[in-house]
Design a protein around this motif. Sequence first.
Motif, PDB file in Angstrom:
ATOM      1  N   TYR A 143      -3.029   2.411  -7.867  1.00 55.87           N
ATOM      2  CA  TYR A 143      -3.218   3.310  -7.101  1.00 55.87           C
ATOM      3  C   TYR A 143      -2.215   3.563  -6.063  1.00 55.87           C
ATOM      4  CZ  TYR A 143      -5.667   6.776  -4.096  1.00 55.87           C
ATOM      5  OH  TYR A 143      -6.188   7.860  -3.292  1.00 55.87           O
ATOM      6  N   HIS A 144      -1.431   2.191  -5.599  1.00 55.27           N
ATOM      7  CA  HIS A 144      -0.646   2.337  -4.507  1.00 55.27           C
ATOM      8  C   HIS A 144       0.971   2.310  -5.055  1.00 55.27           C
ATOM      9  CE1 HIS A 144      -3.715   1.713  -1.535  1.00 55.27           C
ATOM     10  NE2 HIS A 144      -4.034   0.502  -2.134  1.00 55.27           N
ATOM     11  N   VAL A 145       1.044   1.913  -6.341  1.00 54.96           N
ATOM     12  CA  VAL A 145       2.597   1.836  -6.477  1.00 54.96           C
ATOM     13  C   VAL A 145       2.994   2.564  -7.902  1.00 54.96           C
ATOM     14  CG1 VAL A 145       2.397  -0.632  -5.938  1.00 54.96           C
ATOM     15  CG2 VAL A 145       1.867  -0.174  -8.273  1.00 54.96           C
ATOM     16  N   TRP A 146       2.116   3.411  -8.572  1.00 53.24           N
ATOM     17  CA  TRP A 146       2.155   4.013  -9.456  1.00 53.24           C
ATOM     18  C   TRP A 146       3.590   5.152  -9.518  1.00 53.24           C
ATOM     19  CZ3 TRP A 146       2.086   9.481 -10.246  1.00 53.24           C
ATOM     20  CH2 TRP A 146       1.445  10.304  -9.365  1.00 53.24           C
ATOM     21  N   TRP A 147       3.586   5.446  -8.233  1.00 58.23           N
ATOM     22  CA  TRP A 147       4.681   6.553  -8.062  1.00 58.23           C
ATOM     23  C   TRP A 147       6.242   6.195  -7.903  1.00 58.23           C
ATOM     24  CZ3 TRP A 147       7.396   5.434  -3.855  1.00 58.23           C
ATOM     25  CH2 TRP A 147       7.151   4.514  -2.866  1.00 58.23           C
ATOM     26  N   ASP A 148       6.352   4.702  -7.841  1.00 60.95           N
ATOM     27  CA  ASP A 148       7.441   4.092  -7.345  1.00 60.95           C
ATOM     28  C   ASP A 148       8.617   4.111  -8.384  1.00 60.95           C
ATOM     29  OD1 ASP A 148       9.471   2.591  -6.516  1.00 60.95           O
ATOM     30  OD2 ASP A 148       8.488   0.889  -5.960  1.00 60.95           O
ATOM     31  N   PRO A 149       9.479   4.818  -8.471  1.00 64.50           N
ATOM     32  CA  PRO A 149      10.784   4.678  -9.464  1.00 64.50           C
ATOM     33  C   PRO A 149      11.228   3.344  -9.859  1.00 64.50           C
ATOM     34  CG  PRO A 149      11.463   5.847  -7.535  1.00 64.50           C
ATOM     35  CD  PRO A 149      10.205   5.543  -7.143  1.00 64.50           C
ATOM     36  N   ASP A 150      11.282   2.439  -8.992  1.00 69.64           N
ATOM     37  CA  ASP A 150      11.974   1.258  -8.815  1.00 69.64           C
ATOM     38  C   ASP A 150      10.663   0.101  -9.430  1.00 69.64           C
ATOM     39  OD1 ASP A 150      14.385  -0.504  -8.785  1.00 69.64           O
ATOM     40  OD2 ASP A 150      13.511  -1.133  -7.011  1.00 69.64           O
ATOM     41  N   LEU A 151       9.518   0.375  -9.875  1.00 68.58           N
ATOM     42  CA  LEU A 151       8.399  -0.396 -10.152  1.00 68.58           C
ATOM     43  C   LEU A 151       8.595  -1.233 -11.192  1.00 68.58           C
ATOM     44  CD1 LEU A 151       5.540  -1.182  -9.370  1.00 68.58           C
ATOM     45  CD2 LEU A 151       4.554   0.455 -10.947  1.00 68.58           C
ATOM     46  N   ALA A 152       9.157  -0.695 -12.131  1.00 72.23           N
ATOM     47  CA  ALA A 152       9.362  -1.682 -13.444  1.00 72.23           C
ATOM     48  C   ALA A 152      10.471  -2.836 -13.139  1.00 72.23           C
ATOM     49  CB  ALA A 152      10.032  -0.752 -14.781  1.00 72.23           C
ATOM     50  N   ALA A 153      11.354  -2.503 -12.271  1.00 70.04           N
ATOM     51  CA  ALA A 153      12.348  -3.492 -12.202  1.00 70.04           C
ATOM     52  C   ALA A 153      11.766  -4.470 -11.094  1.00 70.04           C
ATOM     53  CB  ALA A 153      13.734  -2.816 -11.513  1.00 70.04           C
ATOM     54  N   GLN A 154      11.182  -4.078 -10.233  1.00 73.00           N
ATOM     55  CA  GLN A 154      10.405  -5.115  -9.257  1.00 73.00           C
ATOM     56  C   GLN A 154       9.359  -5.734  -9.853  1.00 73.00           C
ATOM     57  OE1 GLN A 154      11.677  -5.540  -6.259  1.00 73.00           O
ATOM     58  NE2 GLN A 154      13.251  -3.847  -6.511  1.00 73.00           N
ATOM     59  N   LEU A 164       0.805  -1.186  -0.042  1.00 76.96           N
ATOM     60  CA  LEU A 164       0.084   0.019  -0.151  1.00 76.96           C
ATOM     61  C   LEU A 164       0.894   1.101   0.089  1.00 76.96           C
ATOM     62  CD1 LEU A 164      -2.437  -1.800   0.583  1.00 76.96           C
ATOM     63  CD2 LEU A 164      -3.164  -0.326   2.382  1.00 76.96           C
ATOM     64  N   HIS A 165       0.231   2.279  -0.755  1.00 80.92           N
ATOM     65  CA  HIS A 165       0.972   3.592  -0.697  1.00 80.92           C
ATOM     66  C   HIS A 165       1.499   3.891   0.717  1.00 80.92           C
ATOM     67  CE1 HIS A 165       1.586   8.066  -1.276  1.00 80.92           C
ATOM     68  NE2 HIS A 165       1.385   7.628  -2.293  1.00 80.92           N
ATOM     69  N   PRO A 166       2.788   4.600   0.738  1.00 79.20           N
ATOM     70  CA  PRO A 166       3.372   4.895   2.135  1.00 79.20           C
ATOM     71  C   PRO A 166       2.422   5.757   3.024  1.00 79.20           C
ATOM     72  CG  PRO A 166       4.920   5.277   0.221  1.00 79.20           C
ATOM     73  CD  PRO A 166       3.670   4.953  -0.276  1.00 79.20           C
ATOM     74  N   MET A 167       1.530   6.473   2.395  1.00 81.13           N
ATOM     75  CA  MET A 167       0.423   7.091   3.490  1.00 81.13           C
ATOM     76  C   MET A 167      -0.271   6.201   4.428  1.00 81.13           C
ATOM     77  SD  MET A 167      -2.365   8.411   0.621  1.00 81.13           S
ATOM     78  CE  MET A 167      -3.198   7.557  -0.429  1.00 81.13           C
ATOM     79  N   TYR A 168      -0.329   4.943   3.955  1.00 83.25           N
ATOM     80  CA  TYR A 168      -1.098   4.011   5.165  1.00 83.25           C
ATOM     81  C   TYR A 168      -0.088   3.357   5.788  1.00 83.25           C
ATOM     82  CZ  TYR A 168      -4.751   4.688   1.275  1.00 83.25           C
ATOM     83  OH  TYR A 168      -5.733   5.553   0.487  1.00 83.25           O
ATOM     84  N   ALA A 169       1.155   3.387   5.877  1.00 81.86           N
ATOM     85  CA  ALA A 169       2.214   2.889   6.533  1.00 81.86           C
ATOM     86  C   ALA A 169       1.980   2.599   8.078  1.00 81.86           C
ATOM     87  CB  ALA A 169       3.384   3.564   6.420  1.00 81.86           C
ATOM     88  N   VAL A 176       3.977  -2.607   4.639  1.00 85.73           N
ATOM     89  CA  VAL A 176       4.467  -3.141   3.455  1.00 85.73           C
ATOM     90  C   VAL A 176       4.098  -2.174   2.515  1.00 85.73           C
ATOM     91  CG1 VAL A 176       4.919  -4.712   1.830  1.00 85.73           C
ATOM     92  CG2 VAL A 176       4.692  -5.416   4.111  1.00 85.73           C
ATOM     93  N   ASN A 177       5.100  -1.005   1.962  1.00 83.81           N
ATOM     94  CA  ASN A 177       4.855  -0.185   0.862  1.00 83.81           C
ATOM     95  C   ASN A 177       5.189  -0.163  -0.430  1.00 83.81           C
ATOM     96  OD1 ASN A 177       5.179   1.126   4.139  1.00 83.81           O
ATOM     97  ND2 ASN A 177       3.199   1.042   3.430  1.00 83.81           N
ATOM     98  N   THR A 178       6.216  -0.877  -0.631  1.00 81.80           N
ATOM     99  CA  THR A 178       6.986  -0.912  -1.968  1.00 81.80           C
ATOM    100  C   THR A 178       6.836  -2.505  -2.404  1.00 81.80           C
ATOM    101  OG1 THR A 178       8.884  -1.278  -1.552  1.00 81.80           O
ATOM    102  CG2 THR A 178       8.201   1.053  -1.537  1.00 81.80           C
ATOM    103  N   THR A 179       6.406  -2.617  -3.743  1.00 78.43           N
ATOM    104  CA  THR A 179       6.777  -3.990  -4.463  1.00 78.43           C
ATOM    105  C   THR A 179       8.185  -4.608  -3.959  1.00 78.43           C
ATOM    106  OG1 THR A 179       5.371  -3.092  -6.107  1.00 78.43           O
ATOM    107  CG2 THR A 179       6.370  -5.226  -6.687  1.00 78.43           C
TER     108      THR A 179
END
Length: 274
Positions: free
Chosen positions: A180-191, A145-150, A156-159
Amino acid sequence: MRTLTSADLSLNTATVSKQWTLAECIDGCARHGIGGISPWRDKLQDCGVDRAAKLIRDAGLGVSGLCRGGWYTAEGALTQTVLDDNKRAVDEAAAIEAACLVMVVGGLPDGSRDIDGARAIVTDGLSATLDYARTVGVKIAIEPLHPMYAADRACVNTTGQALDICDRLGNGIGVALDVYHVWWDPDLAAQIARAGKDRLLAFHVCDWLNPTRDMLTDRGMMGEGVIDIPAIRSVVEAQGFDGLVEVEIFSAEDWWTRPADEVLAAMTGALPSI
């Protein structure tokens, strides 16, 4: 990237949670040509698990997931109550032949500032649930989930964090990716590449509105906001994911106020934005 039709969509019942029962959701999917459903446990239990399983089968729907298990930190540490509820969730997922049981893992225990400790509790809880899930053939999907829900919902906030847990726990566990939760993550494609086909268990879509009026209940229909959903889907499908695309929208001031058939028509109308 595949061309989606309404048969490739799944209705997460949260999207029309204020309007319809589970039985009405199942009928609505059939009317609108939507190929799958993902019940929340409250709707499933209200309907009755055995009755729901039959209604879903009779309608010819796939089940992209069951929402949700987890909340391992709810009582400050792993308790038998929490573990028993997750065992029940596994049994419910098995009964409706869900592709996975989606886990919203829980945030900080009340009064705690120890996020590493919370993640340790979550990992232990997932391990215990997974041991049982393997015996009944249910896959476990961690939803970062997005870090605002940590603090309150999921530590657990990133893939990447989710996959670190998957690496430790072994087979039968993967991730449910909600844009909604992961779109912002610069490492998303790699993960996503790290996850690979076997650990990409669910793909959820909605949109991030700008501005967002409420961090939980102001999500948009696909195409209304700022997420490049097709770009994320292309990366997911490049790994071989070919499952149902699950629409999950929390929208207190908009989509929850509309007739449910209008919401489902908008879902299918938004296919070009997915």
